[in-house]
Design a protein around this motif. Sequence first.
Motif: not given
Length: 364
Positions: A31-36, A51-64
């Motif tokens: 349930s946690r993602i680390f990005m740098c 790119t990071y915004k797109e990734y984070i949106e995808f992660a949020h949709n998975l519950g991260f």
Amino acid sequence: MKQLGISIYPEYGFKEKDYDYMTKASELGFSRIFMCFLSVNPDHLEQAKTTYKEYIEFAHNLGFEVALDTNEIVFKELGAKITDLSVFKEMGVDILRLDVGFGMFGDMMIVKNTSGIKVEFNASFNSGMSLLLENGVPKERILACHNFYPQKHTGLSFESFVNRTNELVSQNISVGAFVSSNNENTFGPWKNIESGLPTLEMHRGLPIDAQARHLVSLGNIDTIIIGNAYATDEELKSLSDINFENSSIRIDYDRELDSNEAKILFVDNHFIRPDSSDYLYRSLTSKMVAKNMSIKPCVSDRAFFQRGDVLIINDNLKRYAGEVQIVTDTIPNEGYQNFVGSIPKNEMMILNEIKAGSSVTFLR
């Protein structure tokens, strides 16, 4: 709340692999993602933000929940200020990790941000979080996470790790740490991470579940994150199977257990008697499970049992038959102990954290 996490590095452009990795981890309860952002090329900032915004949106949709590692240089490059974190808010960042703090006043202003972003401090440095709390910053906005260390022999010593963690936990600050995949060709903020990305030097090269179970055995690590990418499917599954509520430990089994021994040994939770001696940890749970069971003697030819050996008392000492014991110092073989097996060398660090009154699970 206990969390498992993974690390994702969007700057390398492995979008399909990254999204697949996030999906697998989500399905296993991570349930946690680390990005740098420290390793992002300054010449590609605008593309990186998108790119990071797109990734984070995808992660949020998975519950991260997503934490982004930053420092003063990143702030300057992105135009962020200690009083204005809107650029991170626009990217969707949940947790802003400060690799290095901004000083007492700067840290205070960042924590008090109006964007609703939590702030994670570097637990491996003394960043003066006690002073922040004394000056009235909202405690619910503060987290801490240790560093990871790519270079061999540079990871935290166990003593340093424990001291820094205990100091933070005493202030009711949630603390996280990194474990490392042993998969081939892993990477982190910098490519070709051949030696892994653990927090603790003693964990480098150990099976990933042993690293994580050791952190669990300490009792005060709330978040465990895989520092390098990509962990294998087997490694992800091994972490998802870990019980955060008590210590769990493997045994190198000497033989196949009979049905009664197995029923006793593999209960969910062995409560170690609070009155255990210097020589043995004794399971209170096992005596209750073993009530009215017969434990056939299976006498070992060992003259002595050593620290880390696991025993079950047999019918030659009927009153205590079925009691599971972990040897903590050398004792003689009296003939009433069935030798189950030994805790392997790379699991002894977990045994070192077991105390009288602890709870323990033995893994099959």
